[in-house]
Structures are given as structure tokens and as C-alpha cells.
Write a protein that holds these residues in place. Structure first.
Motif, PDB file in Angstrom:
ATOM      1  N   ASP A  26       0.993  -1.207  -0.034  1.00  0.00           N
ATOM      2  CA  ASP A  26      -0.006  -0.029   0.013  1.00  0.00           C
ATOM      3  C   ASP A  26       0.848   1.118  -0.106  1.00  0.00           C
ATOM      4  O   ASP A  26       1.661   1.458   0.908  1.00  0.00           O
ATOM      5  CB  ASP A  26      -0.962   0.042   1.274  1.00  0.00           C
ATOM      6  CG  ASP A  26      -1.774   1.266   1.414  1.00  0.00           C
ATOM      7  OD1 ASP A  26      -1.739   2.171   0.377  1.00  0.00           O
ATOM      8  OD2 ASP A  26      -2.570   1.460   2.583  1.00  0.00           O
ATOM      9  N   GLU A 172      -7.570   0.961  -4.110  1.00  0.00           N
ATOM     10  CA  GLU A 172      -7.328   0.997  -2.603  1.00  0.00           C
ATOM     11  C   GLU A 172      -8.469   0.573  -1.730  1.00  0.00           C
ATOM     12  O   GLU A 172      -8.320  -0.285  -0.684  1.00  0.00           O
ATOM     13  CB  GLU A 172      -6.825   2.439  -2.121  1.00  0.00           C
ATOM     14  CG  GLU A 172      -6.723   2.775  -0.550  1.00  0.00           C
ATOM     15  CD  GLU A 172      -5.732   3.762  -0.378  1.00  0.00           C
ATOM     16  OE1 GLU A 172      -5.217   4.264  -0.858  1.00  0.00           O
ATOM     17  OE2 GLU A 172      -5.800   4.122   0.850  1.00  0.00           O
ATOM     18  N   SER A 192     -11.443   4.210   2.557  1.00  0.00           N
ATOM     19  CA  SER A 192     -10.108   4.148   3.096  1.00  0.00           C
ATOM     20  C   SER A 192      -9.935   5.726   3.065  1.00  0.00           C
ATOM     21  O   SER A 192      -9.742   6.536   2.257  1.00  0.00           O
ATOM     22  CB  SER A 192      -9.007   3.487   2.087  1.00  0.00           C
ATOM     23  OG  SER A 192      -7.942   4.005   2.695  1.00  0.00           O
TER      24      SER A 192
HETATM   25 MG    MG Z   1      -4.216   4.844   1.885  1.00  0.00          MG
END
Ligand code: MG
Ligand code: ATP
Length: 348
Positions: A26, A172, A192
Motif C-alpha cells: 500500500d 485501494e 479508506s
Molecule cells: Mg491509503
């Protein structure tokens, strides 16, 4: 060869299409997370996506090397990388710089791409077998800025290919759904809320039907509160991370500002969700009520979930919401989802 070691070799060879252990990556505005080992999260690494620049004095390089501080040298300056950059900035009283802004690589920062790559290098060692798949998160297109994320994605694809991997992007917020809603057949809405942006994905049976982002997140909160109370954003960030509790009344001006900025962010998000879902042809017609899962560092203060749920109650969503839940580990959920995709690919 002992039978035990044969078993181990066979297992290792199976993982990640014949390469080393799976990694989920990530790459965020504030933090980079490399997720490994699903059960204990032990092998998982998180580094600040930041750097702090100091002059290259004759001794400095050697001292940093002796202390195992990560840096790279350019034009007689040393860029100290990752978590160490934040430590140096605190001790020396400066501010770190960021290679990314609002969720995307900041092209105004000359050394930005090199800095991210230098932070990533030890987190993503070259694979045992060339071509091993590596799943990494990419943001959704910001509303009204179609195509803005493509350049970003291609920078990381090129980097990962150069390292010997086959890059596999995953949205994401979709990664959050994969990580947190696997017991709901990956059906629901993942959100997110990070440092630079909020990413949203409506997933139906693991298919990302609607994805988008808004370029507002924790940095927006730090900056707007900092401006209104006349304090540096870094100070506001520290107070926010250490003390903020959205479930109790604010006690001073900074807390008033933080509550107001959170309400603004949550209201923008809830309004955008209603608007985007109402305007999209891709929203599946479902009778069932859906879970919403919140993730990212910005949802960490106590009371976030309840405040966001209250904002959702103010808008007219075209789907019914069963519950709003928080990810088990909001800072790791995206990377964990990417990791789970790698494991699923490996097993398929
Ligand atoms: Mg993030
Ligand atoms: N305990 C905390 N309370 C409040 N905010 C926090 C806390 N810990 C971290 N944050 C905030 O979370 C943000 C970072 O979250 P995260 O690591 O999810 O972002 P990111 O993935 O790097 O960014 P993005 O997804 O926007 O590119 C920062 O704004 C940080 O200040």
C-alpha cells in the motif's frame, strides 16, 4: 535431504506463483505498508512516505551508516528516508517533505520518485523467481479529475517490473473490502480515509462496481485547523493522533477545530457517496442492506465511526446500510487486502 526440508521447499515454491512469500503493498501519501504473513502481521513493515534533507558533511554519511539510518545522497545533500526522517525532523526542529500529495506522486518534488523508490527497495526485495505477482494499491480517480491516477499507477508498475515482479494493481478501497468483508462475499462499501485522500469502492461479489476518490483526508484536517488557530499543521497532526476523541465534547480551540474539520470531511464524503451512487448506472439493484467498512489512519480517533454514521443518516443513499464498521487494523487493511489477492492468485 531430510523429508522435512523437502516439504518446506515445496511449500515455498508454491507460494506466489513459484517465487518467495506473498507481499501486499500500500503506497499511501503518509505511509507505505508492505504486508506479509496473514496470521500474525509480524513480517509487516510500515514506513513514513517522507524524507528530511540535511547537508552532506564529511562525517555525516558514516555516522548515519553506523546507526543504520536509511538515506540517499544527491548534490551534496543527504535525504534521510522514512520513519527516520520524522525522527530527525522532530529532533532538529524542521519539517519532513513528502514525495506524494493528495494521494498522488507530487511531480513538483524533483527527487520524489527517487525517494519513494529508495524507501520501497528494502521493503520489496527482489523476488526469488522473476515475474512473481505483486499486488499493490492504486487510488480511484478523484471526482472531476478523470485519468489523474494513471500516471501514478504507471510509475509504480515500472518500478515493480524493474524489481522483477509482475505488478498487479488493486483499487485501494476494493482492497479494504477484500480484507474486511470476506465473510460477506466481498459485497459492501469500502472506504479508506488516509492522509491525502479518501477512497471509496462499492463492491458486489468482489467486483468493484463503483470506485472514486476525493482529495481530502488527514492532511486537509491538519492544514485547515492549523490555519484557523495559527499553529503549524505538524503540531495539529500530533495532537490529533495522540489526544483526539470525537465522542466527547471539545475542550479547547484546537479540539473545536478538529471536530469541525472532521465533520466537514465526513459530510463531504457522505454527500459524495449519495451523489455518485445516484448518478451511476453501475450500482447493482440489491434488496439486501449493505455493510460499510471504514479504514485508513484518519478513522482512528474514538467516535469516528459514530460521527460518520450520523453524517450518512443526513443524506439520501440509493442503497440501504446494514451497519458501519471499522477495519480491524485501519492502517494495514489496504495492504492486507492486496496480500490476500496475492494469496488467492497463488492458490488458484
Ligand atoms: Mg491509503
Ligand atoms: N491515531 C490517529 N488518530 C487520528 N489520525 C491518525 C492517527 N494515526 C494516523 N492518523 C492520520 O492518518 C493519516 C494517514 O493514514 P494512512 O496511512 O491510512 O494514509 P495513506 O494511506 O498514507 O494516505 P492516502 O491513502 O490518502 O494516500 C494521516 O493524516 C495521519 O495523521
Amino acid at each position: 535431504m531430510a523429508p522435512g526440508s523437502m516439504t518446506t521447499r515445496r511449500k515455498t515454491a508454491r507460494s506466489s506463483g513459484g517465487g518467495g512469500p506473498s507481499i501486499g503493498l500500500d503506497i499511501g501519501t503518509a505511509n507505505i505498508v508492505a504486508y506479509r504473513n496473514g496470521q500474525s502481521e509480524k513480517g509487516t513493515q510500515m514506513e513514513a512516505n517522507a524524507f528530511f534533507t540535511v547537508p552532506s558533511m564529511p562525517n555525516t554519511r558514516k555516522i548515519l551508516e553506523d546507526k543504520a539510518v536509511r538515506f540517499f545522497e544527491k548534490d551534496e545533500r543527504l535525504h534521510i528516508l522514512g520513519n527516520a526522517a520524522e525522527e530527525f525532523a522532530n529532533i532538529l526542529g524542521g519539517t519532513t517533505r513528502r514525495p506524494m500529495e493528495d494521494g498522488l506522486v507530487n511531480l513538483k518534488e524533483d527527487d520524489g520518485i527517487q525517494v519513494i523508490q529508495a524507501i520501497l527497495d528494502p521493503m520489496v526485495p527482489e523476488p526469488a523467481q522473476k515475474g512473481q505477482p505483486l499486488w499493490f494499491s492504486v487510488p480511484g480517480d478523484p471526482l472531476d479529475r478523470n485519468g489523474a491516477v494513471l500516471f501514478n499507477e504507471s510509475i509504480f508498475k515500472t518500478y515493480l517490473k524493474g524489481r522483477g515482479y509482475t505488478p498487479r494493481p488493486i483499487n485501494e478501497a476494493m482492497a479494504v473490502v477484500v480484507s474486511e468483508l470476506s465473510d460477506q462475499h466481498a459485497t459492501g462499501i469500502g472506504i479508506s480515509m488516509g492522509g491525502g485522500m479518501c477512497n471509496i469502492c462499492f463492491s458486489y461479489l468482489s467486483i468493484p462496481a463503483v470506485t472514486y476518490s476525493i482529495q481530502k483526508g488527514g492532511d486537509f484536517i491538519d492544514q485547515t485547523v492549523g490555519r484557523s488557530v495559527g499553529e503549524p499543521a505538524t503540531k495539529i497532526k500530533a495532537i490529533k493522533e495522540q489526544e483526539l476523541d470525537l465522542s466527547v465534547a471539545p475542550r479547547n480551540n484546537i479540539e473545536h477545530g478538529l471536530h469541525a474539520a472532521y465533520d466537514d470531511l465526513f459530510a463531504s464524503l457522505a454527500e459524495s457517496l449519495a451523489r455518485v451512487l445516484r448518478g451511476s448506472d453501475n450500482v447493482p439493484r440489491l434488496n439486501q442492506a449493505l455493510p460499510i467498512v471504514l479504514s485508513g489512519g484518519t478513522v482512528l480517533p474514538p467516535g469516528s465511526r459514530e460521527r460518520f454514521a450520523a453524517c450518512l443518516g443526513e443524506v439520501d443513499l440509493p442503497v440501504r446500510v446494514a451497519k458501519v464498521v471499522q477495519a480491524r487494523n485501519p492502517l494495514y487493511a489496504t495492504a492486507k487486502g492486496a496480500y490476500m489477492m496475492a494469496v488467492a492468485e497463488d492458490e488458484s
